[in-house]
Design an enzyme around this catalytic site. Structure first.
Site, PDB file in Angstrom:
ATOM      1  CD  GLU A 108      13.505 -10.125  22.099  1.00  0.00           C
ATOM      2  OE1 GLU A 108      13.125  -9.972  23.267  1.00  0.00           O
ATOM      3  OE2 GLU A 108      12.774  -9.874  21.110  1.00  0.00           O
ATOM      4  CD  GLU A 152      13.784  -6.319  25.750  1.00  0.00           C
ATOM      5  OE1 GLU A 152      12.597  -6.648  25.497  1.00  0.00           O
ATOM      6  OE2 GLU A 152      14.615  -6.005  24.881  1.00  0.00           O
TER       7      GLU A 152
END
Length: 457
Positions: free
Chosen positions: A175, A355
């Site tokens: 991220e 995720e």
């Protein structure tokens, strides 16, 4: 009760070889923040600032995974997962972010990887999950400095040399939007900078470091899959008004297209560059070609869709929607739509959901945690992943966030995402109802795969 027939039917919607796992990150679970030669990270320092963490705590102890690793790996066996996604703490391996290595830190990750392999669990490593060595932040400004990308390349080569023969894959960054935007524009995460121009430069340097690291890893181990993990979300306008439509397009550009276009098209989107104006990053010749180098996989972290309002902050939930304890909308169909949109708009490598999970206010009652809301969340999103595959998306794996309740960054220990409840006073682990459901799905999938192999033989 667990509906065995429903689970078996769901497991058969996934192809043989599909990767099932759980995910964690180093700073959130390891603890041992100064043990055995580990250097400080920017998160160690950030947590000492008054008021930045909801409960005033830090990852200094976290889940004490550093000292409880073997018992935690046994939980993976209990779940019957085939894969474990973890991150490597750069300052545990290289305390100053360059120069001397910390052999004790490398030895910890070697034990971790070897412990996984002994349990027939594939190790999926992430090099960077936000815990930059503090020495790099002090010495040259961290990710705001171009040189940090080259230090990251050296670190990537170190990991590839020491662990690459045993890893299933390496993701460079987790991220980068969070590193850039939450860490350097909004100041909500470490290092707590509030400057848009710096944030956009950080985003570019993170992507550049990805390209450099991918080259370095392949030079050491040409056979290991290399990718990157992005947090992606579908963004819709709050109303049909032109201002809201334009805001949704801009937010999509900042979150999704900024990273996807750079990685897969070799350019930053023109509309976002115009919006940034003088705050756009400095890009040197050859940078974008490095960033757009081949990807063996793309990791997608998905939690919720967002709603754009002109002149207001983007909302993580539509009015009246069901939400998690984070205030994030529960919208599994948006996961299917997101994956289908990516497949439509880009020439993609294989995708992994790296995720997906939910925080709820779990309670231990009579030694049990009946987190039915989380179990339903996971089931609905696994079904959404199957829907995407049936729509032609090349999706190869799914990882639940997270194995354990843990230090949830600015939220401290108030938010619980784990399949296993952690009593932070005693460090006891308690399997939740969601863990039993996920384990049953894992066993059903393994049984179906075995039956398919017998049938083919």
């Amino acid at each position: 009760m667990i509906d065995a027939r429903s689970i078996e039917a769901l497991s058969r919607r996934f192809p043989p070889g599909f990767v099932w796992g759980v995910a964690t990150s180093a700073y959130q679970i390891e603890g041992a923040s100064a043990a055995d030669g580990k250097g400080e990270s920017i998160w160690d320092e950030f947590c000492r600032r008054p008021g930045v963490i909801a409960d005033g705590r830090s990852g200094e102890v976290a889940c004490d995974h550093y000292h409880r690793m073997d018992a935690d790996l046994d939980l993976l066996t209990e779940l019957a997962v085939g894969a474990y996604r973890f991150s490597i703490s750069w300052p545990r391996v290289q305390p100053a972010g360059s120069g001397a290595l910390n052999e004790a830190g490398l030895a910890f990750y070697e034990r971790l990887v070897d412990g996984l392999l002994r349990r027939n669990i594939k190790p999926y490593a992430t090099l960077y999950h936000w815990d930059l060595p503090a020495a790099l932040q002090h010495g040259q400004g961290g990710w705001a400095a171009r040189d940090t990308a080259f230090r990251f390349m050296e670190y990537a080569a170190i990991v590839a040399r020491r662990l690459g023969d045993r890893l299933a894959s390496i993701a460079t960054h987790n991220e980068p939007w969070v590193t850039a935007t939450l860490g350097h524009e909004f100041g909500l995460f470490a290092p707590g900078v509030r400057n848009r121009a710096i944030a956009t430069q950080v985003s570019h340097h993170c992507l550049l470091s990805h390209g450099l690291a991918a080259q370095a890893i392949r030079a050491v181990r040409g056979d290991i899959p290399v990718g990157i993990v992005l947090n992606l979300s579908p963004i819709t306008q709050a109303t049909p008004s032109g201002a809201d439509v334009a805001q949704a397009a801009l937010e999509d550009g900042l979150l999704v297209r900024w990273y996807m276009d750079a990685l897969l098209k070799g350019n930053y989107p023109d509309d976002v560059l115009r919006h940034l104006g003088a705050d756009a990053p400095r890009v040197e010749p050859g940078d974008l070609a490095l960033i757009a180098g081949p990807l063996d996989f793309l990791g997608v972290n998905y939690y919720y869709p967002t709603v754009a309002h002109a002149g207001k902050p983007t909302s993580p939930a539509a009015p009246g929607a069901s939400t998690t304890d984070m205030g994030w909308e529960v919208a599994p169909a948006s996961l299917t739509g997101l994956l289908a949109r990516l497949a439509r708009d880009y020439r993609l490598p294989p995708l992994m959901i790296t995720e997906n999970g939910a925080a709820y206010r779990d309670r231990v009652e009579n030694g049990r945690v009946e987190d039915e809301a989380r179990r339903q969340y996971l089931e609905s999103h696994v079904r959404a992943a199957a829907d995407a595959i049936e729509r032609g998306v090349d999706l190869r794996g799914y990882f639940v966030w997270s194995l354990l309740d843990n230090f949830e960054w600015a939220s401290g220990y108030d938010k619980r995402f784990g399949l296993y409840y952690v009593d932070y006073a005693t460090q006891a682990r308690i399997a939740k109802r969601s863990a039993a459901w996920y384990g049953a799905l894992m066993r059903a999938f393994s049984a179906a795969a075995a039956a398919a192999r017998v049938a083919r033989a």
